[in-house]
Design a protein around this motif. Sequence first.
Motif, PDB file in Angstrom:
ATOM      1  N   LYS A  13       0.800  -1.215   0.000  1.00  0.00           N
ATOM      2  CA  LYS A  13       0.000   0.000   0.000  1.00  0.00           C
ATOM      3  C   LYS A  13       0.842   1.278   0.000  1.00  0.00           C
ATOM      4  O   LYS A  13       0.306   2.378  -0.042  1.00  0.00           O
ATOM      5  N   LEU A  14       2.161   1.134   0.040  1.00  0.00           N
ATOM      6  CA  LEU A  14       3.032   2.308   0.119  1.00  0.00           C
ATOM      7  C   LEU A  14       2.827   3.252  -1.059  1.00  0.00           C
ATOM      8  O   LEU A  14       2.679   4.453  -0.869  1.00  0.00           O
ATOM      9  N   SER A  15       2.808   2.744  -2.284  1.00  0.00           N
ATOM     10  CA  SER A  15       2.683   3.631  -3.442  1.00  0.00           C
ATOM     11  C   SER A  15       1.332   4.355  -3.440  1.00  0.00           C
ATOM     12  O   SER A  15       1.259   5.528  -3.808  1.00  0.00           O
ATOM     13  N   ALA A  16       0.265   3.697  -2.997  1.00  0.00           N
ATOM     14  CA  ALA A  16      -1.046   4.346  -2.929  1.00  0.00           C
ATOM     15  C   ALA A  16      -1.053   5.453  -1.879  1.00  0.00           C
ATOM     16  O   ALA A  16      -1.591   6.539  -2.118  1.00  0.00           O
ATOM     17  N   VAL A  17      -0.454   5.192  -0.717  1.00  0.00           N
ATOM     18  CA  VAL A  17      -0.382   6.199   0.348  1.00  0.00           C
ATOM     19  C   VAL A  17       0.471   7.376  -0.113  1.00  0.00           C
ATOM     20  O   VAL A  17       0.090   8.540   0.043  1.00  0.00           O
ATOM     21  N   GLN A  18       1.612   7.087  -0.718  1.00  0.00           N
ATOM     22  CA  GLN A  18       2.507   8.144  -1.189  1.00  0.00           C
ATOM     23  C   GLN A  18       1.813   9.011  -2.238  1.00  0.00           C
ATOM     24  O   GLN A  18       1.870  10.243  -2.177  1.00  0.00           O
ATOM     25  N   ALA A  19       1.130   8.395  -3.195  1.00  0.00           N
ATOM     26  CA  ALA A  19       0.438   9.143  -4.245  1.00  0.00           C
ATOM     27  C   ALA A  19      -0.691  10.007  -3.665  1.00  0.00           C
ATOM     28  O   ALA A  19      -0.867  11.158  -4.071  1.00  0.00           O
ATOM     29  N   ALA A  20      -1.445   9.451  -2.719  1.00  0.00           N
ATOM     30  CA  ALA A  20      -2.554  10.196  -2.114  1.00  0.00           C
ATOM     31  C   ALA A  20      -2.044  11.405  -1.322  1.00  0.00           C
ATOM     32  O   ALA A  20      -2.628  12.493  -1.392  1.00  0.00           O
ATOM     33  N   LEU A  21      -0.959  11.206  -0.571  1.00  0.00           N
ATOM     34  CA  LEU A  21      -0.387  12.330   0.183  1.00  0.00           C
ATOM     35  C   LEU A  21       0.159  13.395  -0.759  1.00  0.00           C
ATOM     36  O   LEU A  21      -0.032  14.593  -0.545  1.00  0.00           O
ATOM     37  N   GLU A  22       0.831  12.969  -1.820  1.00  0.00           N
ATOM     38  CA  GLU A  22       1.398  13.924  -2.782  1.00  0.00           C
ATOM     39  C   GLU A  22       0.291  14.718  -3.472  1.00  0.00           C
ATOM     40  O   GLU A  22       0.399  15.927  -3.648  1.00  0.00           O
ATOM     41  N   GLU A  23      -0.794  14.043  -3.830  1.00  0.00           N
ATOM     42  CA  GLU A  23      -1.920  14.708  -4.481  1.00  0.00           C
ATOM     43  C   GLU A  23      -2.539  15.775  -3.583  1.00  0.00           C
ATOM     44  O   GLU A  23      -3.014  16.805  -4.055  1.00  0.00           O
ATOM     45  N   ALA A  24      -2.511  15.536  -2.269  1.00  0.00           N
ATOM     46  CA  ALA A  24      -3.082  16.493  -1.314  1.00  0.00           C
ATOM     47  C   ALA A  24      -2.075  17.573  -0.901  1.00  0.00           C
ATOM     48  O   ALA A  24      -2.392  18.422  -0.071  1.00  0.00           O
ATOM     49  N   GLY A  25      -0.862  17.527  -1.464  1.00  0.00           N
ATOM     50  CA  GLY A  25       0.126  18.557  -1.168  1.00  0.00           C
ATOM     51  C   GLY A  25       1.078  18.237  -0.034  1.00  0.00           C
ATOM     52  O   GLY A  25       1.853  19.085   0.387  1.00  0.00           O
ATOM     53  N   HIS A  26       1.054  17.020   0.460  1.00  0.00           N
ATOM     54  CA  HIS A  26       1.965  16.596   1.529  1.00  0.00           C
ATOM     55  C   HIS A  26       3.027  15.696   0.898  1.00  0.00           C
ATOM     56  O   HIS A  26       2.928  14.480   0.914  1.00  0.00           O
ATOM     57  N   GLU A  27       4.026  16.328   0.310  1.00  0.00           N
ATOM     58  CA  GLU A  27       4.983  15.605  -0.525  1.00  0.00           C
ATOM     59  C   GLU A  27       6.196  15.077   0.210  1.00  0.00           C
ATOM     60  O   GLU A  27       6.915  14.240  -0.312  1.00  0.00           O
ATOM     61  N   THR A  28       6.462  15.550   1.410  1.00  0.00           N
ATOM     62  CA  THR A  28       7.669  15.156   2.129  1.00  0.00           C
ATOM     63  C   THR A  28       7.344  14.057   3.126  1.00  0.00           C
ATOM     64  O   THR A  28       6.622  14.280   4.102  1.00  0.00           O
ATOM     65  N   ILE A  29       7.865  12.853   2.868  1.00  0.00           N
ATOM     66  CA  ILE A  29       7.657  11.725   3.768  1.00  0.00           C
ATOM     67  C   ILE A  29       8.983  10.998   3.946  1.00  0.00           C
ATOM     68  O   ILE A  29       9.893  11.141   3.139  1.00  0.00           O
ATOM     69  N   SER A  30       9.066  10.237   5.004  1.00  0.00           N
ATOM     70  CA  SER A  30      10.192   9.319   5.218  1.00  0.00           C
ATOM     71  C   SER A  30       9.600   7.922   5.312  1.00  0.00           C
ATOM     72  O   SER A  30       8.522   7.735   5.866  1.00  0.00           O
ATOM     73  N   VAL A  31      10.321   6.937   4.774  1.00  0.00           N
ATOM     74  CA  VAL A  31       9.836   5.559   4.750  1.00  0.00           C
ATOM     75  C   VAL A  31      10.922   4.644   5.303  1.00  0.00           C
ATOM     76  O   VAL A  31      12.086   4.759   4.940  1.00  0.00           O
ATOM     77  N   THR A  32      10.509   3.728   6.186  1.00  0.00           N
ATOM     78  CA  THR A  32      11.419   2.767   6.804  1.00  0.00           C
ATOM     79  C   THR A  32      10.796   1.387   6.736  1.00  0.00           C
ATOM     80  O   THR A  32       9.603   1.227   6.986  1.00  0.00           O
ATOM     81  N   ASP A  33      11.597   0.371   6.398  1.00  0.00           N
ATOM     82  CA  ASP A  33      11.133  -1.012   6.464  1.00  0.00           C
ATOM     83  C   ASP A  33      11.097  -1.462   7.913  1.00  0.00           C
ATOM     84  O   ASP A  33      11.928  -1.052   8.721  1.00  0.00           O
ATOM     85  N   ALA A  34      10.128  -2.320   8.232  1.00  0.00           N
ATOM     86  CA  ALA A  34      10.001  -2.825   9.605  1.00  0.00           C
ATOM     87  C   ALA A  34       9.422  -4.233   9.586  1.00  0.00           C
ATOM     88  O   ALA A  34       8.838  -4.663   8.594  1.00  0.00           O
ATOM     89  N   LEU A  35       9.590  -4.930  10.686  1.00  0.00           N
ATOM     90  CA  LEU A  35       8.947  -6.214  10.913  1.00  0.00           C
ATOM     91  C   LEU A  35       8.048  -6.064  12.115  1.00  0.00           C
ATOM     92  O   LEU A  35       8.395  -5.371  13.070  1.00  0.00           O
ATOM     93  N   GLY A  36       6.878  -6.727  12.080  1.00  0.00           N
ATOM     94  CA  GLY A  36       5.968  -6.564  13.197  1.00  0.00           C
ATOM     95  C   GLY A  36       5.152  -7.805  13.473  1.00  0.00           C
ATOM     96  O   GLY A  36       5.011  -8.691  12.626  1.00  0.00           O
ATOM     97  N   TYR A  37       4.611  -7.846  14.679  1.00  0.00           N
ATOM     98  CA  TYR A  37       3.765  -8.951  15.125  1.00  0.00           C
ATOM     99  C   TYR A  37       2.611  -8.349  15.892  1.00  0.00           C
ATOM    100  O   TYR A  37       2.801  -7.503  16.757  1.00  0.00           O
ATOM    101  N   GLY A  38       1.400  -8.768  15.554  1.00  0.00           N
ATOM    102  CA  GLY A  38       0.232  -8.230  16.241  1.00  0.00           C
ATOM    103  C   GLY A  38      -0.948  -9.154  16.082  1.00  0.00           C
ATOM    104  O   GLY A  38      -0.813 -10.375  16.124  1.00  0.00           O
TER     105      GLY A  38
END
Length: 106
Positions: A13-38
């Motif tokens: 879902k990263l590309s969809a989130v990035q595109a949606a934020l960019e379209e709304a004018g929030h172009e600066t993001i940082s992205v980190t890979d992670a592992l999780g359990y829940g």
Amino acid sequence: MMLQLRAIIQPIKLSAVQAALEEAGHETISVTDALGYGRQKGQTPLFRGNEYKIELLRKVIVEVLVNEMDLDEVVGIIRSAAKMGSQGEIGDGKIFVSPVNHMITW
């Protein structure tokens, strides 16, 4: 006041989130890979006919700095873009919001 949003989402879902934020004018993001359990409790895939348990699932952390008045808009954008299926599913993500007391740029 500036706020930091930390969204833990599924990698596909990263590309969809990035595109949606960019379209709304929030172009600066940082992205980190992670592992999780829940609540997903891992996965049990097959490899060469054998089942094996993967407890830590791959996730992506998206960090965005926003003004307090933009908080609800950005949270809504991330939730909508990161949702799997029409109703969403367990493991779609989590969003954490923290105040930013100091920011140093150079």
